[in-house]
Design a protein around this motif. Structure first.
Motif, PDB file in Angstrom:
ATOM      1  N   ILE A  45     -14.062   0.112   6.552  1.00  0.00           N
ATOM      2  CA  ILE A  45     -12.624  -0.247   6.889  1.00  0.00           C
ATOM      3  C   ILE A  45     -11.702   0.872   6.345  1.00  0.00           C
ATOM      4  O   ILE A  45     -11.665   1.018   5.206  1.00  0.00           O
ATOM      5  CB  ILE A  45     -11.980  -1.413   6.264  1.00  0.00           C
ATOM      6  N   PHE A  46     -11.336   1.536   7.603  1.00  0.00           N
ATOM      7  CA  PHE A  46     -10.418   2.566   7.096  1.00  0.00           C
ATOM      8  C   PHE A  46      -8.794   2.100   6.907  1.00  0.00           C
ATOM      9  O   PHE A  46      -8.353   1.109   7.947  1.00  0.00           O
ATOM     10  CB  PHE A  46     -10.235   3.684   8.415  1.00  0.00           C
ATOM     11  N   VAL A  47      -8.164   2.461   6.059  1.00  0.00           N
ATOM     12  CA  VAL A  47      -7.161   1.529   5.720  1.00  0.00           C
ATOM     13  C   VAL A  47      -5.729   2.367   5.316  1.00  0.00           C
ATOM     14  O   VAL A  47      -6.001   3.314   4.501  1.00  0.00           O
ATOM     15  CB  VAL A  47      -7.381   0.204   4.649  1.00  0.00           C
ATOM     16  N   SER A  48      -4.833   2.011   5.515  1.00  0.00           N
ATOM     17  CA  SER A  48      -3.578   2.668   5.221  1.00  0.00           C
ATOM     18  C   SER A  48      -2.986   1.857   4.146  1.00  0.00           C
ATOM     19  O   SER A  48      -2.795   0.811   4.152  1.00  0.00           O
ATOM     20  CB  SER A  48      -2.447   2.556   6.653  1.00  0.00           C
ATOM     21  N   LEU A  49      -2.717   2.658   2.851  1.00  0.00           N
ATOM     22  CA  LEU A  49      -2.171   2.030   1.801  1.00  0.00           C
ATOM     23  C   LEU A  49      -0.881   2.379   1.754  1.00  0.00           C
ATOM     24  O   LEU A  49      -0.259   3.262   2.111  1.00  0.00           O
ATOM     25  CB  LEU A  49      -3.037   2.555   0.598  1.00  0.00           C
ATOM     26  N   GLY A  53       1.194  -8.087   3.607  1.00  0.00           N
ATOM     27  CA  GLY A  53       1.793  -6.877   3.160  1.00  0.00           C
ATOM     28  C   GLY A  53       1.131  -5.757   2.120  1.00  0.00           C
ATOM     29  O   GLY A  53       1.418  -5.001   1.624  1.00  0.00           O
ATOM     30  N   ARG A  54      -0.158  -6.215   1.764  1.00  0.00           N
ATOM     31  CA  ARG A  54      -0.859  -5.379   0.729  1.00  0.00           C
ATOM     32  C   ARG A  54      -1.644  -4.251   1.434  1.00  0.00           C
ATOM     33  O   ARG A  54      -1.741  -3.394   0.580  1.00  0.00           O
ATOM     34  CB  ARG A  54      -2.315  -6.318   0.290  1.00  0.00           C
ATOM     35  N   ILE A  55      -1.748  -4.384   2.624  1.00  0.00           N
ATOM     36  CA  ILE A  55      -2.309  -3.109   3.235  1.00  0.00           C
ATOM     37  C   ILE A  55      -1.715  -3.032   4.584  1.00  0.00           C
ATOM     38  O   ILE A  55      -0.986  -3.915   5.311  1.00  0.00           O
ATOM     39  CB  ILE A  55      -3.870  -3.070   3.672  1.00  0.00           C
ATOM     40  N   TRP A  80     -19.950 -10.098   3.465  1.00  0.00           N
ATOM     41  CA  TRP A  80     -20.341  -8.710   4.090  1.00  0.00           C
ATOM     42  C   TRP A  80     -19.733  -7.835   2.895  1.00  0.00           C
ATOM     43  O   TRP A  80     -18.427  -7.941   2.461  1.00  0.00           O
ATOM     44  CB  TRP A  80     -19.387  -8.369   5.331  1.00  0.00           C
ATOM     45  N   PRO A  81     -20.391  -6.892   2.522  1.00  0.00           N
ATOM     46  CA  PRO A  81     -19.806  -5.712   1.593  1.00  0.00           C
ATOM     47  C   PRO A  81     -18.767  -4.874   2.572  1.00  0.00           C
ATOM     48  O   PRO A  81     -19.402  -4.269   3.530  1.00  0.00           O
ATOM     49  CB  PRO A  81     -21.033  -4.840   1.213  1.00  0.00           C
ATOM     50  N   VAL A  82     -17.978  -4.732   2.012  1.00  0.00           N
ATOM     51  CA  VAL A  82     -16.724  -3.856   2.615  1.00  0.00           C
ATOM     52  C   VAL A  82     -16.136  -2.850   1.869  1.00  0.00           C
ATOM     53  O   VAL A  82     -15.879  -2.879   0.713  1.00  0.00           O
ATOM     54  CB  VAL A  82     -15.416  -4.696   3.187  1.00  0.00           C
ATOM     55  N   GLN A  83     -16.368  -1.706   2.276  1.00  0.00           N
ATOM     56  CA  GLN A  83     -15.703  -0.265   1.636  1.00  0.00           C
ATOM     57  C   GLN A  83     -14.291  -0.111   2.396  1.00  0.00           C
ATOM     58  O   GLN A  83     -14.586   0.223   3.716  1.00  0.00           O
ATOM     59  CB  GLN A  83     -16.804   0.766   1.742  1.00  0.00           C
ATOM     60  N   PHE A  84     -13.293   0.166   1.573  1.00  0.00           N
ATOM     61  CA  PHE A  84     -12.070   0.404   2.186  1.00  0.00           C
ATOM     62  C   PHE A  84     -11.888   1.961   1.952  1.00  0.00           C
ATOM     63  O   PHE A  84     -12.141   2.236   0.689  1.00  0.00           O
ATOM     64  CB  PHE A  84     -11.029  -0.699   1.230  1.00  0.00           C
ATOM     65  N   LEU A  85     -11.371   2.575   2.970  1.00  0.00           N
ATOM     66  CA  LEU A  85     -11.406   3.935   2.782  1.00  0.00           C
ATOM     67  C   LEU A  85      -9.948   4.264   3.317  1.00  0.00           C
ATOM     68  O   LEU A  85      -9.669   4.396   4.541  1.00  0.00           O
ATOM     69  CB  LEU A  85     -12.649   4.621   3.751  1.00  0.00           C
ATOM     70  N   LEU A 112       0.960   8.318  -5.775  1.00  0.00           N
ATOM     71  CA  LEU A 112      -0.465   8.240  -5.784  1.00  0.00           C
ATOM     72  C   LEU A 112      -0.635   7.203  -4.832  1.00  0.00           C
ATOM     73  O   LEU A 112      -0.225   5.860  -4.839  1.00  0.00           O
ATOM     74  CB  LEU A 112      -1.246   8.073  -7.122  1.00  0.00           C
ATOM     75  N   LEU A 113      -1.741   7.215  -3.959  1.00  0.00           N
ATOM     76  CA  LEU A 113      -2.223   5.994  -3.232  1.00  0.00           C
ATOM     77  C   LEU A 113      -3.414   5.200  -3.946  1.00  0.00           C
ATOM     78  O   LEU A 113      -4.262   6.131  -4.539  1.00  0.00           O
ATOM     79  CB  LEU A 113      -2.920   6.436  -1.858  1.00  0.00           C
ATOM     80  N   THR A 114      -3.566   4.153  -4.320  1.00  0.00           N
ATOM     81  CA  THR A 114      -4.656   3.537  -4.816  1.00  0.00           C
ATOM     82  C   THR A 114      -5.259   2.289  -4.411  1.00  0.00           C
ATOM     83  O   THR A 114      -4.301   1.467  -3.511  1.00  0.00           O
ATOM     84  CB  THR A 114      -3.973   3.123  -6.282  1.00  0.00           C
ATOM     85  N   LEU A 115      -6.491   2.067  -4.309  1.00  0.00           N
ATOM     86  CA  LEU A 115      -6.981   0.875  -3.735  1.00  0.00           C
ATOM     87  C   LEU A 115      -6.752  -0.438  -4.682  1.00  0.00           C
ATOM     88  O   LEU A 115      -7.224  -1.521  -4.383  1.00  0.00           O
ATOM     89  CB  LEU A 115      -8.583   1.122  -3.523  1.00  0.00           C
ATOM     90  N   THR A 116      -6.102  -0.002  -5.851  1.00  0.00           N
ATOM     91  CA  THR A 116      -5.956  -1.108  -6.901  1.00  0.00           C
ATOM     92  C   THR A 116      -5.520  -2.444  -6.327  1.00  0.00           C
ATOM     93  O   THR A 116      -5.895  -3.660  -6.676  1.00  0.00           O
ATOM     94  CB  THR A 116      -5.285  -0.758  -8.068  1.00  0.00           C
ATOM     95  N   PRO A 117      -4.350  -2.325  -5.372  1.00  0.00           N
ATOM     96  CA  PRO A 117      -3.900  -3.885  -4.812  1.00  0.00           C
ATOM     97  C   PRO A 117      -4.862  -4.454  -3.905  1.00  0.00           C
ATOM     98  O   PRO A 117      -4.840  -5.865  -4.138  1.00  0.00           O
ATOM     99  CB  PRO A 117      -2.721  -3.380  -4.003  1.00  0.00           C
ATOM    100  N   ILE A 118      -5.641  -3.792  -3.407  1.00  0.00           N
ATOM    101  CA  ILE A 118      -6.860  -4.504  -2.659  1.00  0.00           C
ATOM    102  C   ILE A 118      -7.920  -5.214  -3.412  1.00  0.00           C
ATOM    103  O   ILE A 118      -8.151  -6.625  -3.266  1.00  0.00           O
ATOM    104  CB  ILE A 118      -7.487  -3.553  -1.607  1.00  0.00           C
ATOM    105  N   TYR A 119      -8.423  -4.406  -4.476  1.00  0.00           N
ATOM    106  CA  TYR A 119      -9.086  -4.931  -5.516  1.00  0.00           C
ATOM    107  C   TYR A 119      -8.546  -6.006  -6.090  1.00  0.00           C
ATOM    108  O   TYR A 119      -9.061  -7.263  -6.511  1.00  0.00           O
ATOM    109  CB  TYR A 119      -9.566  -4.010  -6.441  1.00  0.00           C
ATOM    110  N   ASP A 120      -7.202  -5.888  -6.708  1.00  0.00           N
ATOM    111  CA  ASP A 120      -6.771  -7.264  -7.205  1.00  0.00           C
ATOM    112  C   ASP A 120      -6.573  -8.323  -6.638  1.00  0.00           C
ATOM    113  O   ASP A 120      -6.839  -9.597  -6.803  1.00  0.00           O
ATOM    114  CB  ASP A 120      -5.142  -6.532  -7.900  1.00  0.00           C
ATOM    115  N   TYR A 121      -6.184  -8.017  -5.344  1.00  0.00           N
ATOM    116  CA  TYR A 121      -5.827  -9.337  -4.307  1.00  0.00           C
ATOM    117  C   TYR A 121      -7.144 -10.103  -4.196  1.00  0.00           C
ATOM    118  O   TYR A 121      -7.211 -11.151  -4.101  1.00  0.00           O
ATOM    119  CB  TYR A 121      -5.536  -8.690  -3.027  1.00  0.00           C
ATOM    120  N   LEU A 122      -8.318  -9.248  -3.992  1.00  0.00           N
ATOM    121  CA  LEU A 122      -9.595  -9.773  -3.687  1.00  0.00           C
ATOM    122  C   LEU A 122     -10.199 -10.720  -4.760  1.00  0.00           C
ATOM    123  O   LEU A 122     -10.697 -11.729  -4.662  1.00  0.00           O
ATOM    124  CB  LEU A 122     -10.318  -8.933  -2.748  1.00  0.00           C
ATOM    125  N   THR A 123     -10.429  -9.858  -5.770  1.00  0.00           N
ATOM    126  CA  THR A 123     -11.129 -10.253  -7.151  1.00  0.00           C
ATOM    127  C   THR A 123     -10.124 -11.637  -7.626  1.00  0.00           C
ATOM    128  O   THR A 123     -10.797 -12.450  -7.918  1.00  0.00           O
ATOM    129  CB  THR A 123     -11.156  -9.563  -8.131  1.00  0.00           C
TER     130      THR A 123
END
Lengths: 61, 180
Positions: B42-46, B15-17, B81-86, B54-65
Motif C-alpha cells: 500500500i503506497f500511502v501519503s503520510l 485522518g491517520r493517513i 493479510w500482511p500489509v506493507q505501508f510504503l 520527518l514522515l513516519t509510519l508510527t501513527p499507522i503502527y500505533d493505530y493498528l497495534t
C-alpha cells in the motif's frame, strides 16, 4: 513448434484472457485462494525435508 | 481482502493517513490475471506529526497495534493479510499515488496504481519478478504506450526501458545503430 504445443500455448493464452476479464473483486478472491495454497505448500513437511536434503548436498565438506 | 481494505479506509476517514493506492502484485491483478502473492503493498501519503519535518509510519503502527493487529517483520497483518505501508520514495511513487484509479472491491471503495506507473515502478526496482510482471503487462496489451512513454521520460527511465526491450522483447538491433 509442433501443432500440439501450439494448441497448448493458445489454450493457456485463452485462459489468461478469461482470467483478466474478471472483475477486480473476483480476481482478488482467486488471489486469496492462490495465497492459501502457497501457504499450505510453504508449511508442508515434505518441502522442509527437501530443504534439509538440499542443504546436505550443498554443504561444503 | 475486503475486510483489510475496510480497515485501511477507516484509517483514512479518521485522518491517520492521506491518499493511498494498492501497488505490487495485488495492484497488477487489477489489470492482469491473478498471480500468487503473500502480501499487499500500500503506497500511502503520510501526514507529518506536528512540528516535525520527518514522515513516519508510527501513527499507522500505533493505530493498528492498539486495535490488536500484529506486526510481522516489515508487515502489519490486517484481517489475515500482511500489509506493507510504503511512503512514496521518489517523484515517480508520488505521481503514481496521486494518479491512482478509483475502483471497488465487493462494494468497498479503493484505489489502484495505474498500469503504466506499475510498469515504471517495476522497471525502477528491476528484480527478476519485476521484469516478469512487465512482460505480463506487455503481453496483455493493457498499456497506453504514449502514457508510459511520458512517464518513463519524466522519471529518467527511458534508458532502462530500452535495455529491457533489448533483453526481453526485441533483442539487439543487428545494424548496431540502436532503436529510434
Amino acid at each position: 513448434m509442433s501443432d500440439w504445443m501450439r494448441k497448448v500455448l493458445e489454450s493457456k493464452r485463452a485462459t489468461r484472457r478469461q482470467l483478466r476479464a474478471f472483475s477486480f473483486s473476483e480476481k482478488l478472491k482467486l488471489l486469496e485462494k492462490l495465497r492459501e495454497r502457497s501457504l499450505v505448500i510453504a508449511r508442508s513437511p515434505l518441502r522442509h525435508s527437501r530443504e534439509v536434503r538440499d542443504d546436505r548436498v550443498s554443504s561444503p565438506r | 481482502m475486503k475486510a483489510t481494505l475496510e480497515i485501511i479506509n477507516r484509517m483514512q476517514a479518521e485522518g491517520r493517513i492521506g491518499k493511498y493506492a494498492i501497488g505490487g502484485a495485488v495492484g497488477a491483478t487489477f489489470y492482469l490475471e491473478p498471480s500468487a502473492t503473500l502480501d499487499i503493498d500500500i503506497f500511502v501519503s503520510l501526514k507529518n506529526p506536528q512540528g516535525s519535518p520527518l514522515l513516519t509510519l508510527t501513527p499507522i503502527y500505533d493505530y493498528l497495534t492498539s486495535r490488536g493487529y500484529k506486526t510481522e517483520k516489515e508487515y502489519l497483518v490486517i484481517e489475515g493479510w500482511p500489509v506493507q505501508f510504503l511512503p512514496p520514495g521518489d517523484a515517480l511513487d508520488e505521481e503514481a499515488l496521486q494518479q491512482a484509479v478509483e475502483t471497488e472491491v465487493e462494494g468497498v471503495r479503493t484505489w489502484v496504481i495505474t498500469a503504466e506507473h506499475l510498469v515504471a515502478m517495476a522497471l525502477k526496482t528491476a528484480r527478476a519478478k519485476d521484469f516478469a510482471r512487465i512482460l505480463q503487462f506487455v503481453e496483455a496489451g493493457v498499456l497506453d504506450a504514449d502514457k508510459l512513454d511520458s512517464i518513463l521520460k519524466r522519471h529518467g527511465l527511458l534508458e532502462k526501458w530500452e535495455q529491457f526491450g533489448v533483453k526481453f522483447l526485441r533483442g539487439p538491433d543487428p545494424s548496431g545503430r540502436g532503436n529510434p
